[in-house]
Design a protein around this motif. Structure first.
Motif, PDB file in Angstrom:
ATOM      1  N   ASP A 119     -71.037 -64.868  36.804  1.00 57.19           N
ATOM      2  CA  ASP A 119     -71.391 -64.467  38.168  1.00 57.19           C
ATOM      3  C   ASP A 119     -71.717 -62.986  38.210  1.00 57.19           C
ATOM      4  O   ASP A 119     -71.045 -62.167  37.607  1.00 57.19           O
ATOM      5  N   LEU A 120     -72.820 -62.674  38.903  1.00 58.85           N
ATOM      6  CA  LEU A 120     -73.353 -61.315  38.982  1.00 58.85           C
ATOM      7  C   LEU A 120     -73.850 -61.012  40.383  1.00 58.85           C
ATOM      8  O   LEU A 120     -74.237 -61.911  41.122  1.00 58.85           O
ATOM      9  N   ARG A 121     -73.931 -59.743  40.696  1.00 67.15           N
ATOM     10  CA  ARG A 121     -74.598 -59.298  41.916  1.00 67.15           C
ATOM     11  C   ARG A 121     -76.109 -59.444  41.699  1.00 67.15           C
ATOM     12  O   ARG A 121     -76.600 -59.222  40.586  1.00 67.15           O
ATOM     13  N   PRO A 122     -76.886 -59.807  42.708  1.00 65.66           N
ATOM     14  CA  PRO A 122     -78.338 -59.989  42.528  1.00 65.66           C
ATOM     15  C   PRO A 122     -79.054 -58.758  41.967  1.00 65.66           C
ATOM     16  O   PRO A 122     -80.003 -58.889  41.197  1.00 65.66           O
ATOM     17  N   GLU A 123     -78.603 -57.554  42.315  1.00 66.64           N
ATOM     18  CA  GLU A 123     -79.268 -56.350  41.815  1.00 66.64           C
ATOM     19  C   GLU A 123     -79.075 -56.143  40.311  1.00 66.64           C
ATOM     20  O   GLU A 123     -79.739 -55.308  39.710  1.00 66.64           O
ATOM     21  N   LYS A 124     -78.196 -56.904  39.682  1.00 68.65           N
ATOM     22  CA  LYS A 124     -77.986 -56.835  38.236  1.00 68.65           C
ATOM     23  C   LYS A 124     -78.894 -57.805  37.474  1.00 68.65           C
ATOM     24  O   LYS A 124     -78.820 -57.914  36.267  1.00 68.65           O
ATOM     25  N   ILE A 125     -79.751 -58.534  38.191  1.00 68.88           N
ATOM     26  CA  ILE A 125     -80.594 -59.562  37.593  1.00 68.88           C
ATOM     27  C   ILE A 125     -82.063 -59.152  37.724  1.00 68.88           C
ATOM     28  O   ILE A 125     -82.531 -58.874  38.821  1.00 68.88           O
ATOM     29  N   ARG A 126     -82.766 -59.135  36.597  1.00 69.49           N
ATOM     30  CA  ARG A 126     -84.207 -58.866  36.599  1.00 69.49           C
ATOM     31  C   ARG A 126     -84.895 -60.002  35.858  1.00 69.49           C
ATOM     32  O   ARG A 126     -84.365 -60.524  34.891  1.00 69.49           O
TER      33      ARG A 126
END
Length: 132
Positions: A119-126
């Motif tokens: 699980d991650l914050r959306p801003e950590k996903i590119r």
């Protein structure tokens, strides 16, 4: 992984990524003018993974992508690449995609091939588009 990309309705910095296993927000790393449409992509997860914190056993053994108001969840099989004198490098196998995770701190022995959830914050996903 082949996905459908759309502009995110609430945040200009994000896009909505539709896959065969779920829909989630992410940052688009390609040309902003060509973001909307069908793309083959690579995932970049910008996080230091820790077992029991943002990486844990999956409750359901199936590939899934979903999100709540704060975080994005990836569910898949954990793959490990052993490297001499170093911590194994991990990757997530999900719906035909292989997503590099790097080392996972505190990973218990015998976890290769098990179903996990990240699980991650959306801003950590590119997501990066690429040509096949």
């Amino acid at each position: 992984m082949l996905v459908q990309v759309e502009r995110h309705p609430d945040d200009a910095a994000l896009v909505t990524v539709r896959t065969s296993v779920g829909t989630v927000p992410a940052s688009w790393a390609g040309n902003p003018e060509t973001a909307t449409g069908e793309h083959h992509i690579e995932w970049e997860l910008d996080e230091e993974f820790r077992w029991g914190s943002i990486c844990s056993p999956a409750a359901i053994e199936e590939p899934r992508l979903y999100n709540d108001e704060r975080e994005v969840f990836y569910q898949g099989r954990l793959g490990l690449t052993e490297i001499e004198v170093a911590q194994p490098l991990a990757h997530l196998e999900m719906a035909g995609a292989v997503i590099d995770l790097g080392p996972i701190d505190g990973l218990p022995q015998g976890m290769a091939g098990t179903w996990v959830e990240i699980d991650l914050r959306p801003e950590k996903i590119r997501i990066h588009p690429y040509q096949t």
